[in-house]
Design a protein around this motif. Structure first.
Motif, PDB file in Angstrom:
ATOM      1  N   UNK A 180       0.816  -1.213   0.000  1.00 48.05           N
ATOM      2  CA  UNK A 180       0.000   0.000   0.000  1.00 48.05           C
ATOM      3  C   UNK A 180       0.855   1.271   0.000  1.00 48.05           C
ATOM      4  N   UNK A 181       2.146   1.099   0.250  1.00 43.00           N
ATOM      5  CA  UNK A 181       3.113   2.200   0.310  1.00 43.00           C
ATOM      6  C   UNK A 181       2.643   3.263   1.301  1.00 43.00           C
ATOM      7  N   UNK A 182       2.466   2.783   2.535  1.00 43.02           N
ATOM      8  CA  UNK A 182       2.001   3.659   3.609  1.00 43.02           C
ATOM      9  C   UNK A 182       2.570   3.179   4.939  1.00 43.02           C
ATOM     10  N   UNK A 183       2.790   4.107   5.878  1.00 42.08           N
ATOM     11  CA  UNK A 183       3.288   3.728   7.200  1.00 42.08           C
ATOM     12  C   UNK A 183       2.145   3.392   8.156  1.00 42.08           C
ATOM     13  N   UNK A 184       2.485   2.630   9.194  1.00 44.14           N
ATOM     14  CA  UNK A 184       1.514   2.323  10.240  1.00 44.14           C
ATOM     15  C   UNK A 184       2.264   1.954  11.511  1.00 44.14           C
ATOM     16  N   UNK A 185       1.536   1.974  12.626  1.00 44.13           N
ATOM     17  CA  UNK A 185       2.103   1.559  13.904  1.00 44.13           C
ATOM     18  C   UNK A 185       1.086   0.690  14.638  1.00 44.13           C
ATOM     19  N   UNK A 186       1.580  -0.117  15.560  1.00 43.77           N
ATOM     20  CA  UNK A 186       0.732  -0.847  16.498  1.00 43.77           C
ATOM     21  C   UNK A 186       1.062  -0.360  17.908  1.00 43.77           C
ATOM     22  N   UNK A 187       0.020  -0.140  18.699  1.00 44.48           N
ATOM     23  CA  UNK A 187       0.269   0.242  20.087  1.00 44.48           C
ATOM     24  C   UNK A 187      -0.805  -0.381  20.982  1.00 44.48           C
ATOM     25  N   UNK A 188      -0.519  -0.415  22.262  1.00 44.44           N
ATOM     26  CA  UNK A 188      -1.456  -0.982  23.241  1.00 44.44           C
ATOM     27  C   UNK A 188      -1.978   0.147  24.118  1.00 44.44           C
ATOM     28  N   UNK A 189      -3.312   0.188  24.302  1.00 47.26           N
ATOM     29  CA  UNK A 189      -3.890   1.262  25.105  1.00 47.26           C
ATOM     30  C   UNK A 189      -3.878   0.910  26.599  1.00 47.26           C
ATOM     31  N   UNK A 190      -4.451   1.799  27.402  1.00 46.04           N
ATOM     32  CA  UNK A 190      -4.380   1.665  28.854  1.00 46.04           C
ATOM     33  C   UNK A 190      -5.106   0.440  29.388  1.00 46.04           C
ATOM     34  N   UNK A 191      -6.053  -0.085  28.601  1.00 46.88           N
ATOM     35  CA  UNK A 191      -6.786  -1.267  29.077  1.00 46.88           C
ATOM     36  C   UNK A 191      -6.353  -2.533  28.328  1.00 46.88           C
ATOM     37  N   UNK A 192      -5.201  -2.439  27.639  1.00 45.04           N
ATOM     38  CA  UNK A 192      -4.595  -3.620  27.045  1.00 45.04           C
ATOM     39  C   UNK A 192      -5.019  -3.953  25.627  1.00 45.04           C
ATOM     40  N   UNK A 193      -5.843  -3.128  25.020  1.00 46.48           N
ATOM     41  CA  UNK A 193      -6.261  -3.405  23.642  1.00 46.48           C
ATOM     42  C   UNK A 193      -5.165  -2.980  22.666  1.00 46.48           C
ATOM     43  N   UNK A 194      -5.003  -3.770  21.602  1.00 42.85           N
ATOM     44  CA  UNK A 194      -4.026  -3.426  20.568  1.00 42.85           C
ATOM     45  C   UNK A 194      -4.706  -2.565  19.497  1.00 42.85           C
ATOM     46  N   UNK A 195      -4.048  -1.502  19.124  1.00 47.63           N
ATOM     47  CA  UNK A 195      -4.521  -0.602  18.074  1.00 47.63           C
ATOM     48  C   UNK A 195      -3.554  -0.640  16.895  1.00 47.63           C
ATOM     49  N   UNK A 196      -4.092  -0.410  15.717  1.00 44.80           N
ATOM     50  CA  UNK A 196      -3.263  -0.214  14.533  1.00 44.80           C
ATOM     51  C   UNK A 196      -3.634   1.148  13.931  1.00 44.80           C
ATOM     52  N   UNK A 197      -2.628   1.960  13.683  1.00 41.31           N
ATOM     53  CA  UNK A 197      -2.836   3.307  13.153  1.00 41.31           C
ATOM     54  C   UNK A 197      -2.189   3.422  11.781  1.00 41.31           C
ATOM     55  N   UNK A 198      -2.998   3.758  10.791  1.00 36.92           N
ATOM     56  CA  UNK A 198      -2.505   3.985   9.434  1.00 36.92           C
ATOM     57  C   UNK A 198      -2.520   5.487   9.170  1.00 36.92           C
TER      58      UNK A 198
END
Length: 363
Positions: free
Chosen positions: A293-311
């Motif tokens: 897709x030629x785009x950056x992204x990150x994965x992070x964990x929130x305060x209640x332990x859920x994993x997020x993906x940000x594009x």
């Protein structure tokens, strides 16, 4: 009461009664409309506040004001030779009636004159069926708005915001060819490209490169003049909560239907580039790059332990798009929106902000 105060009040009263508009700028010539047309447009949307003071004004050609009217912004933009244009939005059901349409246009022209503006940006993103009364009303509205503004404010600019693809995206089945012929430019909203996800419900890039550029090819196949097309790029991304994150890094998202599609980017939340840059360093993945897709992204964990993906988009992904603008001879580039970089002046933020502005002109 001092004589000077009395004289000023008398002048103000006469101006108010006569209906004239007083220039709010320190130099009266800054209230004159900008008539010069630049060969390359850098078209931005300002949504309010005072971040405009920190824009790269050596680039800016047009500012569409989507926030509260700011006379200081108008004066400053004019001092830099940049246009400032109104936002124009109206229910299409209302302007099906010719009298209503004429009244709306007249109101906007008068507002533009009273605020010393240089045109209007028509931001009408409503779903329209091809051949419907609203379809024809929209086409007529653009044509009549352009004719009236050009007549009443010589040199003014009328632009129209279109979806990232001309193929009925989000139900926006417009007469793109006639609209393009009628106005001065089309601002192509090359973002929110996951508003209708027909395949797997997974997190994806806001504006994947190939999908984005293929859509411009489709506009050009319609014989729309490339000099009418301004590429809009996103200065924001989407934060998705992952229902599951596979070993391959695929983030499954909640099913949020939108206009006939089973899934949508509405499952995520829009996040500014400023916010995303602060999140990158504290993320569990750091900046990742999707070569397809030629785009950056990150994965992070929130305060209640859920994993997020940000594009999101950054200078690398934007440069790949804006290089196309130059190679295909498009009218220019712009973004949604100019307020959401980090203008704090902190060293790292300053560098990030400079790089995002520079990416608009390619790499």
């Amino acid at each position: 009461m001092a004589r000077g105060v009395v004289s000023w009040l008398l002048l103000w009263t006469l101006v108010s009664v006569c209906g004239a508009d007083v220039c709010p700028c320190e130099r009266p010539e800054l209230c004159q409309q900008i008539r010069q047309q630049r060969d390359f447009e850098v078209f931005l949307f300002d949504v309010g506040g005072k971040t405009w003071k920190f824009y790269n004004w050596s680039m800016v050609t047009t500012v569409a004001t989507f926030g509260k009217y700011d006379a200081d912004l108008m004066c400053y933009a004019h001092s830099k030779g940049a246009r400032v244009v109104l936002k124009g939005d109206v229910p299409l059901s209302y302007v099906v009636d010719q009298d209503n349409r004429t009244a709306w246009i007249t109101e906007k022209v008068n507002l533009a004159k009273s605020q010393f503006m240089d045109g209007i940006n028509l931001d009408i993103e409503q779903a329209v069926e091809e051949g419907s009364p609203e379809y024809h009303a929209l086409t007529d509205l653009v044509k009549e708005t352009t004719e009236t503004f050009h007549r009443e404010i010589p040199g003014s600019q009328v632009s129209f915001d279109v979806a990232w693809s001309p193929h009925c995206v989000d139900g926006r089945c417009y007469d793109y060819v006639t609209i393009a012929e009628s106005c001065d430019l089309l601002f192509v909203m090359s973002y929110d490209e996951q508003s209708q996800i027909m395949g797997d419900c997974i997190a994806m890039a806001n504006a994947p490169l190939n999908q984005t550029l293929n859509a411009y090819d489709e506009y050009l196949k319609l014989k729309i003049d490339p000099k009418k097309l301004v590429m809009g790029v996103p200065w924001y991304g989407y934060d998705y909560v992952c229902l599951n994150l596979s070993q391959e890094g695929i983030c499954s998202i909640a099913k949020v239907p939108f206009r006939g599609a089973p899934c949508s980017d509405a499952a995520g939340k829009q996040k500014t580039y400023k916010w995303i840059m602060k999140q990158v360093n504290s993320s569990m993945s750091g900046r990742m790059w999707d070569s397809k897709q030629e785009a950056p992204y990150i994965n992070y964990k929130d305060d209640i332990g859920r994993i997020h993906q940000v594009w999101y988009d950054d200078p690398q992904s934007i440069c790949a798009k804006t290089d196309y603008v130059t190679s295909r001879g498009l009218r220019g580039v712009g973004m949604w929106n100019s307020n959401i970089l980090d203008y704090s002046g902190e060293a790292v933020a300053r560098q990030q902000t400079v790089m995002m502005w520079n990416a608009l002109l390619g790499c």
